[in-house]
Design an enzyme around this catalytic site. Structure first.
Site, PDB file in Angstrom:
ATOM      1  N   ALA A  62      -7.686   2.756 -10.939  1.00 26.38           N
ATOM      2  CA  ALA A  62      -6.429   2.686 -10.194  1.00 26.38           C
ATOM      3  C   ALA A  62      -5.272   2.731 -11.191  1.00 26.38           C
ATOM      4  CB  ALA A  62      -6.359   1.394  -9.380  1.00 26.38           C
ATOM      5  N   LYS A  63      -4.087   2.905 -10.716  1.00 27.44           N
ATOM      6  CA  LYS A  63      -2.902   2.824 -11.572  1.00 27.44           C
ATOM      7  C   LYS A  63      -1.699   2.601 -10.669  1.00 27.44           C
ATOM      8  CE  LYS A  63      -2.067   3.179 -16.026  1.00 27.44           C
ATOM      9  NZ  LYS A  63      -2.977   2.787 -17.112  1.00 27.44           N
TER      10      LYS A  63
END
Ligand code: NAD
Length: 414
Positions: A102-103
């Site tokens: 994720a980011k």
């Protein structure tokens, strides 16, 4: 120049071609589980409001909860966040930790707002993403422009919404509120461990000459640890100033100066002042690009003189530069392996938080070395087994295969 997402997809499809993946498998692995975009108001010091743009992207959760940093930068875009989320998926798989990728990001220059505004922004952004984060769901961490204090505010905001303290919702926290020993140094330390293992047959890093581009959390710590391990760190730089010393710059003293809030231009240690771009072209044994994306491009790749590159930053070489290194037979130890120390110790922090335990720093470093060295050997032996294969390809294949295996074993619900 290709965007970060173009680079991430190019690398993925190259691996998918080699692994002979079909269209539906490619669609599955390039699909983003959640793309969250928000425009949210923040109360500013003058009593008025400003609206900020924020993103949180969860790429693939087949191997576990998703994990990745939150970036505060004026240049953040949805495409960049997607690319970084995808790289996190492969990175977690390559080092064998049970997370997906994720980011997140907020379009803001954190230096342009006050500490109170930064706290307001962080708390409101955390409230916005609360429905999609959580210790079993998605676990943020620091990235460029964010730090341990910001993680403490995120943890507190999320916890207050639940009514009790939930330290495992973020990693990279201060030690006083559940952070891990060794987390701050973990990415730089992982670079040291992988490089030392790669150079083992020629005596490890001791005595090797090194150039480190970027002198922040990754580059500064890596330079300091390499210096302490007996490497000659001949070249260092931040974004404005490069420093060269033939016997090796005193990277420990220089980084202590940076940690005290200064810039390299004001450091009075021994060394010749040079342009930061010269560091990338230095005649050394090892180049460590550890500043930001796409600093080595087709414009300067032919001028790189180091016979070995280890990527501290995410995506510091463009795909074109990568191709030039392959043609010139310059091995590149890729980001998804080399800089995975940070997320690995984040995993240790999450494990400790869930168990309300606190590991000693020696224990953290020992476990980090074990996982990094194992990941390096998995990549290196895969590379040796396939003719003409780069370490980037081998790492990408391993990452993609492991995610595909988890996806296949789980099947598609319903
Ligand atoms: P940072 O902000 O702490 O440090 C960045 C450094 O690079 C600073 O010294 C800055 O002056 C320098 N820099 C910026 N632009 C430059 C340029 N054009 N030329 C030369 N120097 C330049 O950031 P960081 O946390 O060290 O992250 C660096 C890179 O590593 C990013 O790509 C980040 O995504 C990646 N990364 C960070 C971590 C982590 O744990 N911090 C983990 C994995 C990957």
């Amino acid at each position: 120049m290709a965007s970060a997402l173009d680079s991430a997809l190019t690398q993925f499809h190259a691996a998918a071609d080699r692994l002979a993946l079909g269209d539906s498998q490619r669609d599955l692995l390039t699909a983003f589980k959640t793309v969250f975009q928000t425009e949210f108001p923040v109360e500013m010091d003058d009593g008025g409001f400003r609206v900020f743009q924020g993103y949180r992207v969860l790429h693939n959760g087949a191997r576990g909860p998703t994990k990745g940093g939150i970036r505060y930068s004026p240049d953040v875009s949805l495409d960049e966040v997607k690319a970084l989320a995808m790289w996190m998926t492969w990175k977690c798989a390559v080092v064998g930790i049970p997370f997906g990728g994720a980011k997140g990001g907020v379009v803001v220059d954190p230096k342009s707002i006050s500490a109170a505004e930064l706290q307001n922004l962080t708390r409101r952004f955390t409230a916005e993403i609360t429905p999609i984060i959580g210790p079993d769901q998605d676990i943020p961490a620091p990235d460029m422009g964010t730090n341990a204090q910001i993680m403490a505010w995120m943890m507190d905001t999320y916890s207050m919404g639940r009514g009790y303290t939930i330290p495992s919702v973020v990693t990279g926290k201060p030690i006083a509120v559940g952070g891990s020993e060794g987390r701050y140094e973990a990415t730089g330390r992982g670079i040291l461990y992988v490089l030392d293992e790669h150079l083992r047959d020629s005596g490890g890093v001791r005595g090797k000459s090194v150039a480190v581009h970027g002198f922040g959390n990754v580059g500064g710590v890596a330079a300091r640890l390499l210096h302490q391990a007996g490497a000659r760190v001949q070249y260092i730089c931040d974004k404005d100033t490069g420093i060269y010393h033939p016997e090796g710059v005193d990277a420990s003293s220089a980084f202590a100066f940076i940690e005290a809030g200064h810039v390299l231009a004001d450091w009075d240690g021994v060394g010749q002042r040079i342009a930061p771009s010269e560091v990338l072209e230095a005649p050394v044994d090892v180049l460590v690009p550890a500043s930001m994306e796409h600093v080595v491009t087709e414009a300067n790749a032919e001028r790189v003189r180091a016979p070995l590159i280890i990527e501290g930053a995410n995506g510091p070489l463009t795909p074109e530069a990568d191709e030039i290194m392959r043609r010139r037979n310059i091995p590149v130890i890729p980001d998804v392996l080399a800089n995975a120390g940070g997320v690995t110790v984040s995993y240790f922090e999450w494990v400790q938080a869930r168990q309300y335990l606190h590991w000693r720093e020696e224990q953290v470093n020992e476990e980090l070395r074990r996982l990094m060295v194992a990941a390096y050997h998995a990549v290196w032996s895969r590379c040796l087994g396939e003719s003409g294969c780069s370490m980037r390809e081998a790492a990408q294949w391993i990452g993609v295969e492991r995610v595909l295996e988890a996806t296949t074993l789980r099947g598609i619900f319903p």
